[in-house]
Motif scaffolding. Structure first.
Motif, PDB file in Angstrom:
ATOM      1  N   VAL A  39      61.929  26.970  51.821  1.00  0.00           N
ATOM      2  CA  VAL A  39      63.070  26.966  50.806  1.00  0.00           C
ATOM      3  C   VAL A  39      63.883  26.148  51.111  1.00  0.00           C
ATOM      4  CG1 VAL A  39      64.230  28.752  49.787  1.00  0.00           C
ATOM      5  CG2 VAL A  39      62.259  29.780  50.349  1.00  0.00           C
ATOM      6  N   ASN A  40      64.635  25.590  49.823  1.00  0.00           N
ATOM      7  CA  ASN A  40      65.876  24.968  49.975  1.00  0.00           C
ATOM      8  C   ASN A  40      66.794  25.231  49.105  1.00  0.00           C
ATOM      9  OD1 ASN A  40      67.396  22.973  50.791  1.00  0.00           O
ATOM     10  ND2 ASN A  40      66.299  20.858  50.583  1.00  0.00           N
ATOM     11  N   LEU A  41      67.485  25.879  48.855  1.00  0.00           N
ATOM     12  CA  LEU A  41      68.152  26.619  47.806  1.00  0.00           C
ATOM     13  C   LEU A  41      68.990  25.604  47.821  1.00  0.00           C
ATOM     14  CD1 LEU A  41      69.165  29.851  49.058  1.00  0.00           C
ATOM     15  CD2 LEU A  41      67.677  29.650  47.849  1.00  0.00           C
ATOM     16  N   LEU A  42      69.687  23.930  48.440  1.00  0.00           N
ATOM     17  CA  LEU A  42      70.338  23.229  47.918  1.00  0.00           C
ATOM     18  C   LEU A  42      69.433  22.453  46.804  1.00  0.00           C
ATOM     19  CD1 LEU A  42      71.995  22.432  50.638  1.00  0.00           C
ATOM     20  CD2 LEU A  42      73.118  23.323  49.357  1.00  0.00           C
ATOM     21  N   ALA A  43      68.416  22.315  46.962  1.00  0.00           N
ATOM     22  CA  ALA A  43      67.230  21.416  45.709  1.00  0.00           C
ATOM     23  C   ALA A  43      66.847  22.749  44.648  1.00  0.00           C
ATOM     24  CB  ALA A  43      65.608  20.947  46.623  1.00  0.00           C
ATOM     25  N   ARG A  44      67.517  23.736  44.933  1.00  0.00           N
ATOM     26  CA  ARG A  44      66.901  24.526  43.287  1.00  0.00           C
ATOM     27  C   ARG A  44      66.851  24.176  42.382  1.00  0.00           C
ATOM     28  NH1 ARG A  44      69.728  28.605  40.320  1.00  0.00           N
ATOM     29  NH2 ARG A  44      68.580  30.312  39.985  1.00  0.00           N
ATOM     30  N   LEU A  45      66.067  24.574  41.131  1.00  0.00           N
ATOM     31  CA  LEU A  45      65.518  23.501  40.049  1.00  0.00           C
ATOM     32  C   LEU A  45      66.005  22.478  39.878  1.00  0.00           C
ATOM     33  CD1 LEU A  45      67.181  26.832  38.178  1.00  0.00           C
ATOM     34  CD2 LEU A  45      64.875  26.129  38.616  1.00  0.00           C
ATOM     35  N   MET A  46      65.649  21.585  40.878  1.00  0.00           N
ATOM     36  CA  MET A  46      65.755  20.282  40.648  1.00  0.00           C
ATOM     37  C   MET A  46      65.008  19.478  39.702  1.00  0.00           C
ATOM     38  SD  MET A  46      65.397  17.486  43.931  1.00  0.00           S
ATOM     39  CE  MET A  46      67.120  17.546  44.431  1.00  0.00           C
ATOM     40  N   PRO A  47      65.394  18.876  38.728  1.00  0.00           N
ATOM     41  CA  PRO A  47      64.143  18.399  38.056  1.00  0.00           C
ATOM     42  C   PRO A  47      63.632  17.522  38.795  1.00  0.00           C
ATOM     43  CG  PRO A  47      66.237  18.130  37.119  1.00  0.00           C
ATOM     44  CD  PRO A  47      66.728  18.236  38.731  1.00  0.00           C
ATOM     45  N   GLY A 102      59.356  18.031  41.499  1.00  0.00           N
ATOM     46  CA  GLY A 102      60.821  19.010  41.190  1.00  0.00           C
ATOM     47  C   GLY A 102      60.618  19.924  42.001  1.00  0.00           C
ATOM     48  N   ALA A 103      61.829  21.559  41.528  1.00  0.00           N
ATOM     49  CA  ALA A 103      62.062  22.583  42.636  1.00  0.00           C
ATOM     50  C   ALA A 103      61.637  23.773  41.881  1.00  0.00           C
ATOM     51  CB  ALA A 103      62.514  21.972  43.638  1.00  0.00           C
ATOM     52  N   ASP A 104      61.266  24.420  42.395  1.00  0.00           N
ATOM     53  CA  ASP A 104      61.121  26.347  41.933  1.00  0.00           C
ATOM     54  C   ASP A 104      62.612  26.748  41.709  1.00  0.00           C
ATOM     55  OD1 ASP A 104      61.305  26.864  44.331  1.00  0.00           O
ATOM     56  OD2 ASP A 104      59.032  27.601  43.657  1.00  0.00           O
ATOM     57  N   PRO A 105      62.434  27.907  41.695  1.00  0.00           N
ATOM     58  CA  PRO A 105      64.500  28.791  41.510  1.00  0.00           C
ATOM     59  C   PRO A 105      64.895  29.196  42.898  1.00  0.00           C
ATOM     60  CG  PRO A 105      62.958  29.960  39.655  1.00  0.00           C
ATOM     61  CD  PRO A 105      61.718  28.302  40.415  1.00  0.00           C
ATOM     62  N   LEU A 106      63.429  28.880  43.733  1.00  0.00           N
ATOM     63  CA  LEU A 106      64.163  28.721  45.149  1.00  0.00           C
ATOM     64  C   LEU A 106      64.316  27.373  46.017  1.00  0.00           C
ATOM     65  CD1 LEU A 106      62.103  32.450  46.471  1.00  0.00           C
ATOM     66  CD2 LEU A 106      64.709  31.796  45.810  1.00  0.00           C
TER      67      LEU A 106
END
Length: 288
Positions: free
Chosen positions: A50-58, A68-72
């Motif tokens: 988990v990397n919250l800084l990358a949350r929902l990255m396109p 991309g990244a998911d909500p977490l």
């Protein structure tokens, strides 16, 4: 001459199309299946970092998160590869279990007939009358969700089609000359069934099993999406779709890429199934 020329052209086109089906299906399934097989070596964390800084990255914003990244903040590509292991495990093991159980029952019922045949086929009719989703809800409510429960559920719900297919083949084969000759030599019924009848009924079984693997991958994804499948903590394609449904408009990549993985896998398996049908069942060949 013109008619013969058109027939030759048609045969060449059909042959080329069948080769394309085989190559495309093998490439799709082989690539996804191989990545899923070695996913524990590639991603020991199981796609749970988990990397919250990358949350929902396109997608294409970072080499670390190409899809991309998911909500977490978890890498979608990693979770797709890891999730493929779950889908292939369910699809293959459930199909193998169903074909084994259904084949044994179909061989026994078709060869011996009589009361046992009537009883087994009536039980099969009852099984076919049960809605799959009702059976799924009942089993999951009693035993709880889990990978092993999903596999057992699919075996229980799908053995009937294999049993009926094998029984129909056995009813025809048991009266053939080579079976009568085997009986006249005094061979045991078990040897006649497994050495002479079963090999001649394998073609349709292999085709049906290939198509059922694709169907089972869809079923597993659907059940997991509804919360009736594998543990939500385990990366799976259906679970990824469920997690991303609330972000379909704002973060389309969360659901689109797992959906594409399901579509490509099922498409590849269906193409392989069509190719097998053309080669193992000449009467059911695809026509162009």
């Amino acid at each position: 001459m013109a008619n013969e020329h058109s027939q030759i052209e048609g045969q060449v086109k059909r042959s080329s199309f069948r080769q394309f089906e085989f190559v495309a299906g093998l490439m799709l399934c082989g690539t996804i299946g191989m990545l899923a097989l070695i996913s524990p070596l590639l991603f020991p964390d199981g796609g749970q970092s988990v990397n919250l800084l990358a949350r929902l990255m396109p997608p294409l914003q970072s080499s670390e998160y190409p899809l991309g990244a998911d909500p977490l903040g978890r890498d979608i590509l990693t979770r797709i590869i890891v999730g493929g292991r779950v889908s292939f495990t369910v699809g293959i093991l459930s199909a193998l279990g169903a074909v084994t159980l259904g084949t044994v029952i179909g061989l026994f019922a078709g060869y011996y007939r009589g009361f046992a045949d009537a009883l087994l086929m009536r039980f099969a009719d009852i099984q076919l009358a049960l809605p799959f989703i009702l059976l799924a809800i009942t089993i999951i409510a009693i035993f709880g969700p889990g990978l092993d429960r999903i596999i057992i559920l699919m075996i229980v719900s799908q053995w009937v089609q294999y049993a009926r297919l094998v029984r129909g083949s056995v009813l025809s084969l048991r009266e053939r000359e080579f079976v009568q000759a085997a009986r006249s030599y005094g061979l045991a019924n078990s040897k006649i069934i497994f050495r002479h009848i079963l090999p001649n009924a394998l073609g349709p079984l292999i085709i049906l099993m290939t198509l059922n693997v694709a169907n089972n991958i869809l079923l597993e994804s659907s059940l997991t999406f509804l919360g009736l499948g594998v543990d939500p903590r385990v990366a799976s394609w259906g679970g990824m779709l469920a997690e991303g449904r609330n972000y379909a408009q704002s973060a389309w990549w969360v659901t689109v890429f797992p959906g594409l993985a399901i579509m490509m896998t099922v498409l590849g398996l269906n193409m392989l199934g069509d190719w097998l049908r053309d080669n193992l069942d000449p009467l059911g060949r695809t026509r162009l």
